[in-house]
Design a protein around this motif. Structure first.
Motif, PDB file in Angstrom:
ATOM      1  N   TYR A  72      -9.918   3.279  -1.072  1.00 45.57           N
ATOM      2  CA  TYR A  72      -9.178   2.073  -0.680  1.00 45.57           C
ATOM      3  C   TYR A  72      -7.688   2.403  -0.710  1.00 45.57           C
ATOM      4  O   TYR A  72      -7.229   3.085  -1.637  1.00 45.57           O
ATOM      5  N   THR A  73      -6.953   1.932   0.293  1.00 48.26           N
ATOM      6  CA  THR A  73      -5.512   2.214   0.320  1.00 48.26           C
ATOM      7  C   THR A  73      -4.715   0.953   0.652  1.00 48.26           C
ATOM      8  O   THR A  73      -5.247   0.016   1.273  1.00 48.26           O
ATOM      9  N   ASN A  74      -3.455   0.990   0.242  1.00 51.76           N
ATOM     10  CA  ASN A  74      -2.497  -0.074   0.586  1.00 51.76           C
ATOM     11  C   ASN A  74      -3.023  -1.476   0.258  1.00 51.76           C
ATOM     12  O   ASN A  74      -2.802  -2.416   1.021  1.00 51.76           O
ATOM     13  N   LEU A  75      -3.716  -1.611  -0.857  1.00 56.08           N
ATOM     14  CA  LEU A  75      -4.177  -2.949  -1.265  1.00 56.08           C
ATOM     15  C   LEU A  75      -2.974  -3.807  -1.663  1.00 56.08           C
ATOM     16  O   LEU A  75      -3.002  -5.028  -1.536  1.00 56.08           O
ATOM     17  N   TYR A  76      -1.936  -3.138  -2.143  1.00 56.54           N
ATOM     18  CA  TYR A  76      -0.690  -3.836  -2.516  1.00 56.54           C
ATOM     19  C   TYR A  76       0.455  -3.079  -1.857  1.00 56.54           C
ATOM     20  O   TYR A  76       0.567  -1.857  -2.025  1.00 56.54           O
ATOM     21  N   GLY A  77       1.249  -3.787  -1.063  1.00 59.37           N
ATOM     22  CA  GLY A  77       2.358  -3.128  -0.358  1.00 59.37           C
ATOM     23  C   GLY A  77       2.946  -4.080   0.654  1.00 59.37           C
ATOM     24  O   GLY A  77       2.517  -5.237   0.752  1.00 59.37           O
ATOM     25  N   PRO A  78       3.920  -3.596   1.425  1.00 58.53           N
ATOM     26  CA  PRO A  78       4.649  -4.472   2.333  1.00 58.53           C
ATOM     27  C   PRO A  78       3.767  -5.177   3.358  1.00 58.53           C
ATOM     28  O   PRO A  78       4.067  -6.287   3.768  1.00 58.53           O
ATOM     29  N   LYS A  79       2.684  -4.512   3.780  1.00 53.92           N
ATOM     30  CA  LYS A  79       1.834  -5.125   4.800  1.00 53.92           C
ATOM     31  C   LYS A  79       0.704  -5.949   4.193  1.00 53.92           C
ATOM     32  O   LYS A  79      -0.046  -6.595   4.911  1.00 53.92           O
ATOM     33  N   ALA A  80       0.537  -5.849   2.880  1.00 54.22           N
ATOM     34  CA  ALA A  80      -0.572  -6.549   2.231  1.00 54.22           C
ATOM     35  C   ALA A  80      -0.153  -7.963   1.841  1.00 54.22           C
ATOM     36  O   ALA A  80       1.040  -8.280   1.797  1.00 54.22           O
ATOM     37  N   ALA A  81      -1.156  -8.803   1.580  1.00 53.98           N
ATOM     38  CA  ALA A  81      -0.852 -10.176   1.162  1.00 53.98           C
ATOM     39  C   ALA A  81      -0.043 -10.149  -0.134  1.00 53.98           C
ATOM     40  O   ALA A  81       0.911 -10.904  -0.297  1.00 53.98           O
ATOM     41  N   ASP A  82      -0.421  -9.252  -1.047  1.00 53.61           N
ATOM     42  CA  ASP A  82       0.335  -9.104  -2.298  1.00 53.61           C
ATOM     43  C   ASP A  82       1.200  -7.850  -2.201  1.00 53.61           C
ATOM     44  O   ASP A  82       0.685  -6.754  -2.007  1.00 53.61           O
TER      45      ASP A  82
END
Ligand SMILES: Cc1cc2nc3c(=O)[nH]c(=O)nc-3n(C[C@H](O)[C@H](O)[C@H](O)COP(=O)(O)OP(=O)(O)OC[C@H]3O[C@@H](n4cnc5c(N)ncnc54)[C@H](O)[C@@H]3O)c2cc1C
Ligand code: SF4
Ligand code: SF4
Length: 438
Positions: free
Chosen positions: A151-161
């Motif tokens: 799993y990648t980018n779960l948290y970051g600029p494009k993620a909801a959180d």
């Protein structure tokens, strides 16, 4: 013929498929070469001077892409802003054809190739018919076929959180107290707990840490990337936590005194402190999971973090008796024994579990040895592993080690009667040779 038509440049590009639009590169670039619109972050070839300042801070590695291009055909900013995927490398003949008058030959093209200093390697940008940068030619972009799903980018600029808050549950020093040159060496093992929030990770992935406060220009600090040093089921099995191996940066790459923002923030944390985290990142530097798959790990300094994660996962599987793992081989370089993270625990691992080779480049009274020297010494054991489709190689640590490792692998392949170019190309295709350097 217009001489400008003969110039070949190494064009700096951003991979739009991986970039998380975090703005770090634009904020870092000292000459304003990075720009963006709503869709993409891109590099202006007319402005970029290859200073590399943007590369280490990029949390995804998407900024570290380079293509040889005839200067007159360099991808424009407008064109890059339309991309969904990064174009491939032009074939060498296309470079030569595109820059030659019909009568010109390759040596004329060579002599007309523009010399652009690459500060990272102190070499010149490769001419049209020269080989691509060594490690990039052989570094896999796909994981082993038996890797688990990352799993990648779960948290970051494009993620909801944008970030997830982690709590520090451990912070211990893993190098002996000491001094080398002008600065102390001080590496910490830091454990972060995510509580009830999902943060699934695999060995070989990394996370982004956002240091609190503002930088010199008054903007929030950009995220710094750190490899995960714990296995998939947590530093403490069954807990939702990860560990990191962080070196306190007290001098820059040129040895000048400096106080690295994120590394010092992290090394100074106390149990109970909170940290803002992004990620996880990384989809290819992942370990194989099939029975009898072998892993060769080559690292320097904190490059040991993902190797610790992989080793510990295999150790736990072995202890559970549920998995028939293959060989584990480690080549680990540091300036001295005292500076080598996890030296004690590492050397107490059973010899029938892992084959450990340590190289010290500044051990008192001993000749300098680097990981590539040890690899050459172990050529008889490494050659069959290079040829074995069930063996996966991982290289992590200082950027400066890349070429030396490739040279050693090439030497070993040749010694066994194989052409490195085809062995290396097959390893790349099969997701068997991975680099993560910074
Ligand atoms: C994919 C990836 C994985 C990484 N994994 C780890 C890891 O597991 N452990 C770890 O400690 N670091 C790791 N890093 C490096 C880390 O992201 C930071 O770059 C490093 O901690 C310095 O950040 P800082 O904020 O302390 O220094 P900054 O404030 O960003 O930089 C201060 C100065 O130090 C120089 N500098 C930056 N990094 C270093 C360095 N490593 N050595 C010497 N000088 C430096 C900079 O050029 C600058 O001049 C990784 C980097 C990448 C790209
Ligand atoms: S390499 Fe240097 S000049 Fe080029 S985009 Fe990155 S920071 Fe800017
Ligand atoms: S730093 Fe990396 S991830 Fe962030 S915008 Fe630049 S290229 Fe994209």
């Amino acid at each position: 013929m217009d001489m400008s038509e003969t110039i070949v440049i190494k064009q700096h590009l951003i991979d739009p498929e991986i970039c998380i639009r975090c703005n770090t590169c634009e904020a870092t670039c000292p000459v304003g070469a990075v720009t963006h619109d709503d869709r993409n972050y891109v590099v202006d070839a007319d402005k970029c001077n290859h200073c590399m300042a943007c590369v280490p801070p990029c949390p995804t590695g998407s900024i570290d892409n380079w293509r040889q291009m005839p200067k007159v055909k360099a991808y424009s900013v407008a064109e890059q802003l339309t991309w969904d995927v990064l174009p491939g490398e032009l074939p060498p003949e296309a470079l030569v054809e595109s820059v030659c008058e019909p009568t010109a030959n390759a040596s004329q093209v060579d002599s007309l190739t523009e010399a652009v200093t690459d500060p990272q390697t102190s070499s010149l940008v490769a001419p049209a018919n020269a080989a691509a940068p060594k490690h990039e030619s052989f570094s896999a972009t796909l994981p082993p076929w038996s890797a688990a799903h990352a799993y990648t980018n779960l948290y970051g600029p494009k993620a909801a959180d944008k970030t997830i808050t982690a709590t520090v549950t451990g912070n211990v020093r893993v190098t002996e107290v000491g001094k080398l040159g002008n600065s102390d060496y001080d590496t910490h093992h830091i454990v972060l707990d995510f509580g009830a929030m999902p943060f699934p990770v695999l060995e070989g992935q990394s996370i982004g840490i956002i240091p609190p406060g503002l930088d010199a220009s008054g903007k929030p600090h950009h995220a710094r990337q750190y490899s995960i040093a714990s296995p998939r089921n947590g530093e403490r099995p069954g807990y939702n936590n990860v560990s990191l191996t962080i070196k306190r940066v007290l001098e820059d790459h040129d040895g000048r005194p400096v106080r690295g923002v994120a590394s010092n923030f992290m090394c100074d944390l106390n149990v109970g402190d909170m940290v803002q985290v992004m990620g996880p990142f990384g989809t290819s530097f992942l370990m194989p999971n099939h029975p009898r798959s072998n892993i060769v790990m080559i690292c320097t300094g904190t490059g040991s973090a993902p190797m610790r994660a992989m080793t510990e996962w295999r150790r736990r599987l072995r202890a559970s008796g549920k998995f028939e793992g293959g060989k584990l081989m480690l080549f680990f370089g540091a300036r001295s024994k005292e500076e080598l993270p996890y030296f004690g625990p590492l050397t107490s691992l059973p010899k029938d579990f892992i084959d450990i080779n340590l190289a010290f480049s500044r051990a008192q009274g001993q000749p300098k040895r680097y990981v590539q020297d040890l690899m050459r010494e172990r050529a008889a054991d490494l050659a069959p592993l290079l040829a074995d489709a069930n063996t996966y190689f991982y290289v992590c640590g200082l950027k400066a080690m890349e070429d030396g490792v490739i040279d050693a692998l090439s030497h070993i392949a040749k010694g066994a009667g194989h052409a490195w170019e085809s062995v290396g190309a097959a390893m790349k295709r099969e997701g068997r040779l991975h680099f993560e350097t910074y």
